[in-house]
Design a protein around this motif. Structure first.
Motif, PDB file in Angstrom:
ATOM      1  N   LEU A  63       4.721  -8.850  65.945  1.00 22.54           N
ATOM      2  CA  LEU A  63       6.008  -8.293  66.372  1.00 22.54           C
ATOM      3  C   LEU A  63       6.168  -8.623  67.858  1.00 22.54           C
ATOM      4  O   LEU A  63       5.450  -8.074  68.698  1.00 22.54           O
ATOM      5  N   PHE A  65       9.008  -8.249  69.828  1.00 20.33           N
ATOM      6  CA  PHE A  65       9.691  -7.154  70.514  1.00 20.33           C
ATOM      7  C   PHE A  65      10.713  -6.520  69.579  1.00 20.33           C
ATOM      8  O   PHE A  65      11.035  -7.065  68.524  1.00 20.33           O
ATOM      9  N   HIS A 109       6.363   2.443  63.388  1.00 19.95           N
ATOM     10  CA  HIS A 109       5.090   2.526  64.111  1.00 19.95           C
ATOM     11  C   HIS A 109       3.889   2.420  63.173  1.00 19.95           C
ATOM     12  O   HIS A 109       2.792   2.086  63.614  1.00 19.95           O
ATOM     13  N   HIS A 110       4.097   2.677  61.871  1.00 16.98           N
ATOM     14  CA  HIS A 110       2.994   2.553  60.923  1.00 16.98           C
ATOM     15  C   HIS A 110       2.753   1.087  60.544  1.00 16.98           C
ATOM     16  O   HIS A 110       1.727   0.749  59.962  1.00 16.98           O
ATOM     17  N   LEU A 111       3.711   0.212  60.858  1.00 18.70           N
ATOM     18  CA  LEU A 111       3.516  -1.211  60.567  1.00 18.70           C
ATOM     19  C   LEU A 111       2.867  -1.946  61.738  1.00 18.70           C
ATOM     20  O   LEU A 111       2.061  -2.846  61.560  1.00 18.70           O
ATOM     21  N   TRP A 112       3.309  -1.609  62.953  1.00 12.88           N
ATOM     22  CA  TRP A 112       2.730  -2.207  64.154  1.00 12.88           C
ATOM     23  C   TRP A 112       2.406  -1.094  65.135  1.00 12.88           C
ATOM     24  O   TRP A 112       3.287  -0.309  65.515  1.00 12.88           O
ATOM     25  N   ALA A 113       1.172  -1.060  65.592  1.00 10.32           N
ATOM     26  CA  ALA A 113       0.726   0.044  66.449  1.00 10.32           C
ATOM     27  C   ALA A 113       1.409   0.053  67.805  1.00 10.32           C
ATOM     28  O   ALA A 113       1.379   1.042  68.512  1.00 10.32           O
ATOM     29  N   GLN A 114       2.006  -1.078  68.190  1.00 14.34           N
ATOM     30  CA  GLN A 114       2.678  -1.130  69.489  1.00 14.34           C
ATOM     31  C   GLN A 114       4.144  -0.723  69.379  1.00 14.34           C
ATOM     32  O   GLN A 114       4.812  -0.549  70.417  1.00 14.34           O
ATOM     33  N   TRP A 116       5.758   1.924  68.704  1.00 14.27           N
ATOM     34  CA  TRP A 116       6.239   3.199  69.230  1.00 14.27           C
ATOM     35  C   TRP A 116       6.722   3.072  70.671  1.00 14.27           C
ATOM     36  O   TRP A 116       7.634   3.788  71.092  1.00 14.27           O
ATOM     37  N   THR A 117       6.144   2.155  71.432  1.00 14.60           N
ATOM     38  CA  THR A 117       6.578   1.995  72.826  1.00 14.60           C
ATOM     39  C   THR A 117       8.020   1.496  72.877  1.00 14.60           C
ATOM     40  O   THR A 117       8.832   1.992  73.659  1.00 14.60           O
ATOM     41  N   TYR A 118       8.335   0.518  72.044  1.00 18.22           N
ATOM     42  CA  TYR A 118       9.711   0.000  72.003  1.00 18.22           C
ATOM     43  C   TYR A 118      10.680   1.090  71.570  1.00 18.22           C
ATOM     44  O   TYR A 118      11.777   1.225  72.118  1.00 18.22           O
ATOM     45  N   PRO A 134       5.686   8.438  67.420  1.00 19.54           N
ATOM     46  CA  PRO A 134       4.918   9.205  68.409  1.00 19.54           C
ATOM     47  C   PRO A 134       5.529   9.136  69.807  1.00 19.54           C
ATOM     48  O   PRO A 134       5.979   8.087  70.245  1.00 19.54           O
ATOM     49  N   ARG A 135       5.541  10.267  70.474  1.00 19.74           N
ATOM     50  CA  ARG A 135       5.991  10.385  71.871  1.00 19.74           C
ATOM     51  C   ARG A 135       7.392   9.835  72.092  1.00 19.74           C
ATOM     52  O   ARG A 135       7.736   9.388  73.196  1.00 19.74           O
TER      53      ARG A 135
ATOM     54  N   MET B   1      -3.430   2.816  60.593  1.00 20.93           N
ATOM     55  CA  MET B   1      -2.905   1.823  61.522  1.00 20.93           C
ATOM     56  C   MET B   1      -2.659   2.426  62.903  1.00 20.93           C
ATOM     57  O   MET B   1      -3.197   1.992  63.892  1.00 20.93           O
ATOM     58  N   PHE B   2      -1.856   3.483  62.952  1.00 19.56           N
ATOM     59  CA  PHE B   2      -1.528   4.047  64.253  1.00 19.56           C
ATOM     60  C   PHE B   2      -2.509   5.133  64.636  1.00 19.56           C
ATOM     61  O   PHE B   2      -2.722   6.072  63.889  1.00 19.56           O
ATOM     62  N   PRO B 223      -1.754  -5.918  65.171  1.00 16.02           N
ATOM     63  CA  PRO B 223      -1.039  -4.632  65.253  1.00 16.02           C
ATOM     64  C   PRO B 223      -0.574  -4.297  66.661  1.00 16.02           C
ATOM     65  O   PRO B 223       0.476  -3.698  66.851  1.00 16.02           O
ATOM     66  N   TYR B 224      -1.340  -4.683  67.656  1.00 14.21           N
ATOM     67  CA  TYR B 224      -0.994  -4.348  69.039  1.00 14.21           C
ATOM     68  C   TYR B 224      -0.239  -5.482  69.740  1.00 14.21           C
ATOM     69  O   TYR B 224       0.079  -5.364  70.920  1.00 14.21           O
ATOM     70  N   ARG B 341      10.833 -10.220  77.069  1.00 14.50           N
ATOM     71  CA  ARG B 341       9.599  -9.818  76.394  1.00 14.50           C
ATOM     72  C   ARG B 341       8.408 -10.263  77.240  1.00 14.50           C
ATOM     73  O   ARG B 341       8.097 -11.451  77.320  1.00 14.50           O
ATOM     74  N   TYR B 345       3.952  -5.473  78.380  1.00 10.92           N
ATOM     75  CA  TYR B 345       4.579  -4.341  77.701  1.00 10.92           C
ATOM     76  C   TYR B 345       3.591  -3.655  76.754  1.00 10.92           C
ATOM     77  O   TYR B 345       3.470  -2.442  76.727  1.00 10.92           O
ATOM     78  N   THR B 346       2.891  -4.466  75.992  1.00  8.34           N
ATOM     79  CA  THR B 346       1.909  -3.875  75.082  1.00  8.34           C
ATOM     80  C   THR B 346       0.522  -3.786  75.726  1.00  8.34           C
ATOM     81  O   THR B 346      -0.195  -2.804  75.562  1.00  8.34           O
ATOM     82  N   ALA B 350       0.148   0.377  75.151  1.00  2.00           N
ATOM     83  CA  ALA B 350      -0.552   0.714  73.907  1.00  2.00           C
ATOM     84  C   ALA B 350      -2.013   0.274  73.937  1.00  2.00           C
ATOM     85  O   ALA B 350      -2.912   1.027  73.536  1.00  2.00           O
TER      86      ALA B 350
END
Lengths: 191, 380
Positions: A63, A65, A109-114, A116-118, A134-135, B1-2, B223-224, B341, B345-346, B350
């Protein structure tokens, strides 16, 4: 294989992929921008399953962005999820539209751990809610912000600044466009 | 995952933990961001990142300015690497407007980008060494970065914000004698790197502190969204320059460098090898650079540009990995939307929040720097 060869393979791959997505998820507004970049639109309720399918079955594991485009004239937000496939070396933007007035979207967020920030940023900058993310209600860039989401097209930055800040004495403001015209093309007398 | 296990309020109030702020002004922070660390003894048990100290609203500003007015803005988004922003903005505008860039300009752009990469790596290497107490190394690398800035000044007229790559091409060809001077600087940096290998990479204390620090498991990478040297050090051969060749990278001889474990030490080794690769690429380009031909396309009056409606995503491999510009136009003389991008950012949010748990407070700065992040590209 040379660069041109790779481009041809990628081009065909993306066309076939988009055909599959049209059949499976009723995607529309498909645009093949270049050999390794396509964009398409999907219904917002099918977005999550489309992304899941692309990630688990089509190799779009990255992902890049998540962003949003504010089409204020149509009263919609267009969310854009940019995915990348490292095997086919191609990018795919999956886009979904939501109402601008009731802006809520499914969290990924369950698909990509990052992700949630976006989502947290989009909540702050556009007011789009992602329930369960989250958050998502934590401040991102703007500490103690009490105004409307500042990235909205109708957020008036000049008015906001006039209300909160005082002009520095002795400093002149110039119209950038006018100044550039006068300095760059003085002989044309453009105004 | 999360995974985002947070301590409860009751636990935080129990007296077992100490909360400290690491940044926004701290020698071990890369730029202005802060880490809200919860410690148990000397070890981090929880981290929340805070950004926003550099938020200048670039993306919003760019929506209200004409295409050419944006050009001096974009270089300010990632301070140590302005050139990548210039290139991607220019490339995205050119793609949507259908502008053909002359071949010589492509070579000059590519040279400019690789020089920028090397200068940025030098600055990073000094910061990384300083975070582990080797402050002398910082003096060496910043000196050689300054020699790079001299070259930029010759090439573009500016040291930091070059505004060299414009939509349509570049602003100037190489000045006379530049190749010889650039080759000399490359020789000097190569000598420096051998010293770095002896003083930093073979330093016993540095190895003790950085080996095993902040290990990025390969399973974390997708994932990250981890990219660039942080991912390559873990063994993943991913590089935009090879995967989606742009400019003249497909005419240059280089292979993707990978490692076998992405910890703070190996990420330093990874970047050390990539600096050597960078010098090799610069030398190749200086030798093959066309000396004749146009370096800028003929363009209409820049104040009257109207780019046809469209969307595109242009990316390049910056020092830290995939860096991209997503541009949306609506046929007017203004951008509808731009999204930038950046890999930080990540990496800085994260990834950092996950890796820092369990790390000794003394190594937090070293870990942060080993991820090579720039807060301005997070906040845009």
């Amino acid at each position: 294989m040379g660069h041109a060869g790779l481009q041809l393979v990628s081009d065909m791959y993306m066309q076939e992929l988009c055909e599959r997505l049209i059949q499976r998820f009723d995607c529309d507004q498909v645009v093949h921008q270049k050999a390794d970049l396509s964009l398409l639109r999907v219904d917002k309720d099918k977005l999550e399953s489309t992304l899941f399918y692309l990630k688990t079955h089509e190799g779009f594991v990255h992902l890049s962005f998540v962003t949003v485009i504010d089409y204020i004239e149509d009263d919609i937000f267009r969310l854009s999820y940019m995915l990348h496939n490292y095997d086919s070396k191609s990018d795919l933007a999956v886009q979904a539209e939501i109402s601008r007035t009731a802006s809520t979207m499914h969290s990924i967020h369950h698909l990509w751990a990052q992700a949630w920030t976006y989502q947290r940023e989009l909540k702050e900058m556009y007011g789009i809610d992602f329930p369960g993310s989250p958050r998502v209600n934590d401040e991102f860039c703007l500490e103690g912000w009490d105004g409307p989401p500042p990235m909205l097209r109708d957020f008036d930055t000049a008015k906001f600044c006039e209300e909160r800040f005082v002009d520095r004495e002795g400093r002149e403001s110039q119209d950038i466009k006018q100044t550039m015209r006068e300095n760059l093309y003085p002989e044309r007398g453009e105004s | 995952m999360f995974e985002l296990n947070r301590l409860s309020e009751a636990e935080l109030e129990s007296g077992k933990y100490t909360k400290i702020w690491h940044g926004p002004q701290h020698p071990g922070i890369t730029g202005n961001m802060s880490l809200e660390l919860t410690l148990s003894g000397d070890d981090v048990v929880e981290c929340k990142t805070h950004v926003g100290y550099l938020h200048r609203g670039f993306e919003k500003m760019m929506e209200r300015r004409t295409f050419i007015q944006n050009f001096p803005i974009v270089c300010r988004i990632a301070v140590p690497e302005p050139t990548f922003n210039e290139y991607m903005y220019a490339a995205a505008v050119e793609e949507l407007a259908g502008i053909e860039v002359p071949d010589r300009a492509q070579w000059l752009r590519c040279l400019n980008l690789e020089m920028m990469r090397l200068a940025s790596f030098l600055m990073w290497l000094g910061g990384a060494s300083g975070s582990f107490g080797m402050n002398t190394v910082y003096q060496w690398t910043v000196t050689h970065r300054d020699y790079m800035l001299d070259l930029f000044e010759e090439m573009t007229g500016a040291r930091i914000y070059h505004m060299y790559i414009t939509p349509g091409g570049v602003r100037a060809p190489l000045p006379e004698g530049f190749t010889e001077r650039a080759m000399s600087v490359m020789n000097g940096i190569e000598k420096l790197l051998f010293e770095i290998e002896r003083v930093v990479l073979n330093n016993h204390i540095f190895k003790l502190r950085s080996q095993g620090l902040g290990v990025i498991d390969p399973a974390m990478i997708d994932p990250y969204g981890i990219v660039g040297p942080n991912a390559r050090a873990a063994g993943l051969a991913r590089d935009v320059r090879k995967d989606s060749p742009y400019l003249v990278y497909d005419q240059l001889d280089f292979e993707i460098i990978t490692g076998d474990k992405s910890d703070a030490y190996n990420r330093t080794v990874q970047r050390y090898h990539e600096m050597h690769q960078c010098i090799s690429l610069i030398r190749q380009m200086l030798e093959q650079m066309p000396t004749e031909g146009s370096f800028h396309a003929d363009l209409p009056n820049v104040l009257h540009w109207k780019i046809p409606a469209g969307q595109t995503y242009v990316k390049s491999e910056c020092t830290r990995g995939e860096y991209g510009y997503f541009l949306v136009t609506d046929g007017s003389e203004y951008l509808r939307r731009v999204t930038i991008r950046g890999p930080s950012y990540t990496h800085a949010i994260a990834v950092m929040e996950k890796l820092v748990v369990g790390v000794n407070i003394a190594d937090v700065a070293g870990l942060m720097v080993s991820l090579h992040t720039y807060p301005p590209e997070i906040e845009r």
